[in-house]
Design a protein around this motif. Sequence first.
Motif, PDB file in Angstrom:
ATOM      1  N   UNK A   1      46.456  34.811  45.402  1.00 21.14           N
ATOM      2  CA  UNK A   1      45.013  35.743  45.668  1.00 21.14           C
ATOM      3  C   UNK A   1      45.000  36.915  44.893  1.00 21.14           C
ATOM      4  N   UNK A   2      46.114  37.655  44.870  1.00 22.03           N
ATOM      5  CA  UNK A   2      46.019  38.576  43.842  1.00 22.03           C
ATOM      6  C   UNK A   2      45.476  38.288  42.385  1.00 22.03           C
ATOM      7  N   UNK A   3      46.006  37.135  41.905  1.00 23.82           N
ATOM      8  CA  UNK A   3      45.648  36.745  40.706  1.00 23.82           C
ATOM      9  C   UNK A   3      44.225  36.288  40.625  1.00 23.82           C
ATOM     10  N   UNK A   4      43.779  35.490  41.846  1.00 19.42           N
ATOM     11  CA  UNK A   4      42.333  34.993  41.690  1.00 19.42           C
ATOM     12  C   UNK A   4      41.592  36.266  41.738  1.00 19.42           C
ATOM     13  N   UNK A   5      41.680  37.195  42.709  1.00 17.89           N
ATOM     14  CA  UNK A   5      40.849  38.494  42.727  1.00 17.89           C
ATOM     15  C   UNK A   5      40.573  39.048  41.563  1.00 17.89           C
ATOM     16  N   UNK A   6      41.866  39.378  40.898  1.00 18.06           N
ATOM     17  CA  UNK A   6      41.809  39.987  39.595  1.00 18.06           C
ATOM     18  C   UNK A   6      40.976  39.285  38.556  1.00 18.06           C
ATOM     19  N   UNK A   7      40.871  37.808  38.698  1.00 25.95           N
ATOM     20  CA  UNK A   7      40.318  37.157  37.597  1.00 25.95           C
ATOM     21  C   UNK A   7      38.994  37.112  37.903  1.00 25.95           C
ATOM     22  N   UNK A   8      38.440  37.047  39.339  1.00 29.53           N
ATOM     23  CA  UNK A   8      37.210  37.110  39.595  1.00 29.53           C
ATOM     24  C   UNK A   8      36.613  38.389  39.218  1.00 29.53           C
ATOM     25  N   UNK A   9      37.310  39.552  39.519  1.00 28.86           N
ATOM     26  CA  UNK A   9      36.715  40.713  39.215  1.00 28.86           C
ATOM     27  C   UNK A   9      36.435  41.000  37.638  1.00 28.86           C
ATOM     28  N   UNK A  10      37.601  40.525  36.814  1.00 23.23           N
ATOM     29  CA  UNK A  10      37.417  40.520  35.295  1.00 23.23           C
ATOM     30  C   UNK A  10      35.810  39.718  34.860  1.00 23.23           C
ATOM     31  N   UNK A  11      35.853  38.740  35.408  1.00 24.78           N
ATOM     32  CA  UNK A  11      34.557  37.900  34.999  1.00 24.78           C
ATOM     33  C   UNK A  11      33.415  38.574  35.544  1.00 24.78           C
ATOM     34  N   UNK A  12      33.316  38.954  36.629  1.00 25.20           N
ATOM     35  CA  UNK A  12      32.389  39.879  37.174  1.00 25.20           C
ATOM     36  C   UNK A  12      31.916  41.240  36.231  1.00 25.20           C
ATOM     37  N   UNK A  13      32.889  41.716  35.783  1.00 26.90           N
ATOM     38  CA  UNK A  13      32.631  42.780  34.761  1.00 26.90           C
ATOM     39  C   UNK A  13      32.412  42.423  33.250  1.00 26.90           C
TER      40      UNK A  13
END
Length: 715
Positions: A142-154
């Motif tokens: 969950x930490x990995x996916x949340x971080x990946x999603x946030x990086x993609x959104x940015x």
Amino acid sequence: MTAHPLTSLDPALPPEAPLAMPVQDLGARPVPQGAPAPRRGTRVARAFAIVTAVVIAAGLTREMHAVLSVASLTSVEIVMLVLFATTIGWIAFAFALAVLGTAVLLRRRFSPPHFLAPRARPRTRTAILLPTYNEDPARVFATAVATAEALADADVHEAYDLFVLSDTTDPDVWLAEEAAFLAIRTARRPRARIYYRRRPKNVERKAGNIAEWVRRFGDAYPAFVVFDADSVMTPRTLVRMTLALERRPELGLLQTVPLLVGRWSLFARLQQFAARVYGPVMATGLAVFSGDAGNYWGHNAIIRTKAFAQSAGLPHLPGRAPFGGPVMSHDFVEAALMRRAGWAVEIDPALSGSWEESPPSLVDLAERDRRWCQGNLQHAGVLFARGLHPVSRMHFAIGILSYLSAPLWLAFLLSGLLLALQAQFVRPDYFAADFALFPTWPVIDFERALGLFGATMAVLLLPKLFGLLVAMTSGPVRRGLGGPLRATAGVLLETLVSALLAPVMMALQSAAVFQILAGRDAGWKAQRREDGSVPWSEIARRHRWHTALGLGLGVAALAVSPAVFLWTSPAVIGLVLAIPLSGLTARPVPRIADAGLLRTPEERAAPPMLVRARALRGEIAAALGAERPAATRLLDTPSLTALHVAMLPPPPAGRIGVDPAFVVALARLDAAESVEEGLAEMDRAETVALLSRREGIERLLDRIRPPSPAQAQAA
């Protein structure tokens, strides 16, 4: 065995890019690469902190001498004076750092705002490493996916890759990790790349886990960020850290100061509140004092890969555990070795958007603290390594003293009680060998003792008031804490409960020091991360000796006089109430939360990254389903079987030795009437051995495949 097609999925790992990471020689002085001289402000801060600490410690020790030396000092009084002088120094140093941090933060609060530079995009390819050891796979991914999603959104995801680096030894957790990895890769939710690998042997623990990644993939990533299983960082913070490394070629490591969030037990809320109110003052003081010789706490930091590889390869310390062998608290040593090689190591408390979780109970804190105690005491073998920066040596010395202070304070308390017993029950010797007009007996100046007690309490408690003062100067923080009245009430409540728990922590740390000196190794266990999960029976078992110690101290003090009992009452009350205190603080207390006490800004308005990570954890846990034995999960899902086999390391070249666990596992499987029966008879090591080799997977599949017509005819 027919492999399940995985052509639609990306590989589990990128192409290898090896990078040499030589083991460092602590006895050799390396040639530094020319780190810049400390700035004038750093030199002034260091001088201020050291002089202030020395003046306060010397003044309090002198006052203690005056308290004890009304008559000539007895042997017990000399012991008390030495113990007091030994332990008051690091308390005075912490006070000096708090003063320094307060001054710096207040100056920043009331200075004109600086204009931010235009937004920049990182050019450096950075890896985000998530080491895990028998942790909840849903939490980690969950930490990995949340971080990946946030990086993609940015829109900065092309500069970052995430690696889940597993050292898991539990086969059920191992297969659940692979199932979680398969689920998120199949869903293709994050646009940032997430990779996964598991080491067959967790050699040298977390330090070895990261070093193995450096040696396999480090040359492709100029920088890497280290997470813990409970770490969360925003893309803005990650980008700012990467840009800092790009702008400053001398910077080898940049450490953030993560805030504590996400817990609901009273114990965790106390820690979260303390970290939010007092933490910035202490962290800023430490950062300003350390300058370019800062420390590393093992997570929520960015590291220049080649600097780390060239200078931070950890040797094994001579001797056996607990003092010899692999370095446990590797982060302190890695930071010191990087600074020794000339790289700047800095702490930046101004980098917000960095979080972690705290232990949910005193029992869990003690479990983690036991490992930290061993790691810090082990640093005695590194303290005198050649070429270390003086501030790096101070980090080691303060870490060692922070744990030795517990048995020293316990010895001070017992010495005071012994002194009172001596004055009450031991008759003075009027006919000593050396002639004296009056006998020698212990005499204490009680009026000065009260003054000394007040001064010592001021040194201990004023940093809390400094933190509250600084917090109230920030509008968002002040509102997040519930305003001045609730914040002040929270400080009073936190101080009261911490004072009651302090004697228990003193006893726990003293026991840990004695166990380590006796040669008992702490080992390495996964942390318990759930609130309210400690049963009362375990709490009673862990604290029964603390209760007995408190009762013994109380009875001995009362036997002397009520005044002596009052002097020891803070320690006695905390120890006697150890079981109910530990049990009640391990659970949520809704009334305190409803009153708005001990709340933090992150609790009142949870950051979106934390909210998303919690939601993803529930989704991934639901996708994994109920906990199942590893082999059952593997055999029920052909795609997971194919992924598992594809990620198994190739057999070593050359002659292969016999693996007894694998041989026994095959024998149990062949002798059993069913696969389920054979697996049930295997222990953890045998199950891991079976699942770690292609031959074992093939044997499992052979047992569950329906027989061919020819086999059925022969049967």
